[in-house]
Design a protein around this motif. Structure first.
Motif, PDB file in Angstrom:
ATOM      1  N   LEU A 152      -8.377  -1.782   5.962  1.00 32.07           N
ATOM      2  CA  LEU A 152      -7.436  -0.666   6.351  1.00 32.07           C
ATOM      3  C   LEU A 152      -7.466   0.366   5.531  1.00 32.07           C
ATOM      4  CD1 LEU A 152      -5.007  -0.605   8.281  1.00 32.07           C
ATOM      5  CD2 LEU A 152      -3.534  -1.664   6.404  1.00 32.07           C
ATOM      6  N   THR A 153      -7.309   1.706   6.170  1.00 35.43           N
ATOM      7  CA  THR A 153      -7.393   2.854   5.338  1.00 35.43           C
ATOM      8  C   THR A 153      -6.253   3.053   5.083  1.00 35.43           C
ATOM      9  OG1 THR A 153      -9.321   3.482   6.969  1.00 35.43           O
ATOM     10  CG2 THR A 153      -8.011   5.285   5.724  1.00 35.43           C
ATOM     11  N   LYS A 154      -5.976   3.743   3.720  1.00 39.11           N
ATOM     12  CA  LYS A 154      -4.783   4.236   3.185  1.00 39.11           C
ATOM     13  C   LYS A 154      -4.591   5.783   3.608  1.00 39.11           C
ATOM     14  CE  LYS A 154      -4.989   1.767  -1.298  1.00 39.11           C
ATOM     15  NZ  LYS A 154      -5.120   2.090  -2.901  1.00 39.11           N
ATOM     16  N   PRO A 155      -3.361   6.267   3.927  1.00 39.13           N
ATOM     17  CA  PRO A 155      -1.862   5.536   3.617  1.00 39.13           C
ATOM     18  C   PRO A 155      -1.919   4.580   4.841  1.00 39.13           C
ATOM     19  CG  PRO A 155      -1.724   7.748   4.239  1.00 39.13           C
ATOM     20  CD  PRO A 155      -3.293   7.561   4.054  1.00 39.13           C
ATOM     21  N   TYR A 156      -1.273   3.448   4.703  1.00 40.03           N
ATOM     22  CA  TYR A 156      -0.802   2.788   5.580  1.00 40.03           C
ATOM     23  C   TYR A 156       0.647   2.150   5.688  1.00 40.03           C
ATOM     24  CZ  TYR A 156      -1.520  -0.592   1.852  1.00 40.03           C
ATOM     25  OH  TYR A 156      -1.405  -1.258   0.481  1.00 40.03           O
ATOM     26  N   ASP A 157       1.238   2.045   7.139  1.00 42.45           N
ATOM     27  CA  ASP A 157       2.433   1.614   7.213  1.00 42.45           C
ATOM     28  C   ASP A 157       2.446   0.086   6.938  1.00 42.45           C
ATOM     29  OD1 ASP A 157       3.245   3.965   8.056  1.00 42.45           O
ATOM     30  OD2 ASP A 157       2.879   3.610  10.156  1.00 42.45           O
ATOM     31  N   ILE A 158       3.642  -0.361   6.040  1.00 40.89           N
ATOM     32  CA  ILE A 158       3.583  -1.775   5.956  1.00 40.89           C
ATOM     33  C   ILE A 158       3.597  -2.727   7.111  1.00 40.89           C
ATOM     34  CG2 ILE A 158       5.188  -3.689   4.742  1.00 40.89           C
ATOM     35  CD1 ILE A 158       3.551  -2.134   2.774  1.00 40.89           C
ATOM     36  N   PRO A 159       4.137  -2.577   8.278  1.00 44.25           N
ATOM     37  CA  PRO A 159       4.340  -3.378   9.482  1.00 44.25           C
ATOM     38  C   PRO A 159       2.824  -3.263   9.876  1.00 44.25           C
ATOM     39  CG  PRO A 159       5.930  -1.666   9.558  1.00 44.25           C
ATOM     40  CD  PRO A 159       5.335  -1.316   8.469  1.00 44.25           C
ATOM     41  N   VAL A 160       1.950  -2.397   9.723  1.00 45.04           N
ATOM     42  CA  VAL A 160       0.495  -2.377  10.043  1.00 45.04           C
ATOM     43  C   VAL A 160      -0.304  -3.557   9.241  1.00 45.04           C
ATOM     44  CG1 VAL A 160      -1.693  -1.209  10.279  1.00 45.04           C
ATOM     45  CG2 VAL A 160       0.518  -0.061  11.126  1.00 45.04           C
TER      46      VAL A 160
END
Length: 225
Positions: free
Chosen positions: A99-107
C-alpha cells in the motif's frame, strides 16, 4: 482478537495507525525499527504484519525475507516510495500486498481483512472433484488438505501463493487475466496494481516449475494441463 504487528519508524504515523486499528477491534503491537519488529514477531507470531519499507537498522525488505524464512503469516508492506523497483523488491521478498502512503485507514483495514481472508480461507474456491488430489505432471495439489508436492517433496507456499495456485488448478488450460486474479485472490473489487499478480506468479513458478504456468501475452496466465 486479531493480532497485528505494526512496524513503522515515523512515531506520529505509528501511534495514529495503532490507535485507529485498535478502534476497529484489532490488538496492535508496534515497533519502531526492523530489528525490534523481528524481535516482536518472534516473541509472539501475529495474525498479520504491516511493515514500512524504509526502516532503520533493518529495512522492510530485509525484515520480510527473515519473516518468510520462518513463517507464512500474511505481510502487508507500506511505503511512500512508488518506484516500481521498490514495489517489486518488497513483493519478491515475500510480501502478500503493498500500500502506498499516504493511505486512508479504511483502505488499510480492507487490505488487512483481505489478507486474513486469504490466510483463513485459501480453499474457498478449491476445485470440486471426486479425487481431491489434482495432478499436473510431477505436481500434486491436495484440495482437501491444501498440501502441494512436487516430485513428492512438500512445497512451502504462502497463503496467497496457495490461493493463486488453486485458482489456476480449478481451470487448467484456461487463461486467467491479471484483473480476474486480482479480484479472486486479492479480493480487489475495483482497480489494483497488476504487478502484485506478476510478482506472485513468478514466485509460484519458482516453486512449482517455470514451465507449469505460461504467459499468454496481452491476456494473462494459464496452468498447463
Amino acid at each position: 482478537m486479531t493480532d497485528v504487528l505494526l512496524v513503522e519508524d515515523d512515531s506520529l504515523l505509528r501511534e495514529a495507525t495503532q490507535l485507529s486499528l485498535e478502534r476497529y477491534g484489532y490488538r496492535v503491537r508496534a515497533a519502531s525499527d526492523g530489528l525490534a519488529g523481528l524481535a516482536a514477531f518472534r516473541e509472539r507470531v501475529p495474525d498479520v504484519a504491516v511493515l514500512d519499507v524504509m526502516l532503520p537498522r533493518l529495512d522492510g525488505v530485509g525484515l520480510v525475507r527473515l519473516l518468510r524464512a520462518e513463517s507464512t503469516v500474511p505481510v502487508l508492506m507500506v511505503s511512500a516510495r512508488t518506484d516500481p523497483v521498490d514495489v517489486v523488491l518488497g513483493l519478491e521478498a515475500g510480501a502478500d500486498d503493498y500500500l502506498t502512503k499516504p493511505y486512508d485507514i479504511p483502505v488499510l483495514v480492507a487490505r488487512i481483512r483481505a489478507a486474513l481472508r486469504r490466510a483463513a480461507d485459501a480453499a474457498r474456491r478449491a476445485p470440486r472433484a471426486d479425487d481431491p488430489v489434482l495432478r499436473f505432471g510431477d505436481l500434486t495439489v491436495d484440495t482437501a488438505s491444501l498440501k502441494v508436492r512436487r516430485a513428492g517433496r512438500a512445497l512451502g507456499l504462502t497463503p496467497t501463493e496457495r490461493r493463486l495456485l488453486l485458482e489456476f488448478a480449478a481451470e487448467p488450460g484456461v487463461v486467467l487475466s491479471r484483473v480476474t486474479l486480482l479480484e479472486r485472490v486479492w479480493d480487489y473489487t475495483c482497480g489494483g496494481d497488476t504487478r502484485v499478480v506478476d510478482v506472485h506468479v513468478l514466485r509460484l513458478r519458482a516453486k512449482i516449475g517455470h514451465e507449469r504456468i505460461v504467459t499468454v501475452r496481452g491476456f494473462g496466465y494459464k496452468l498447463v494441463p
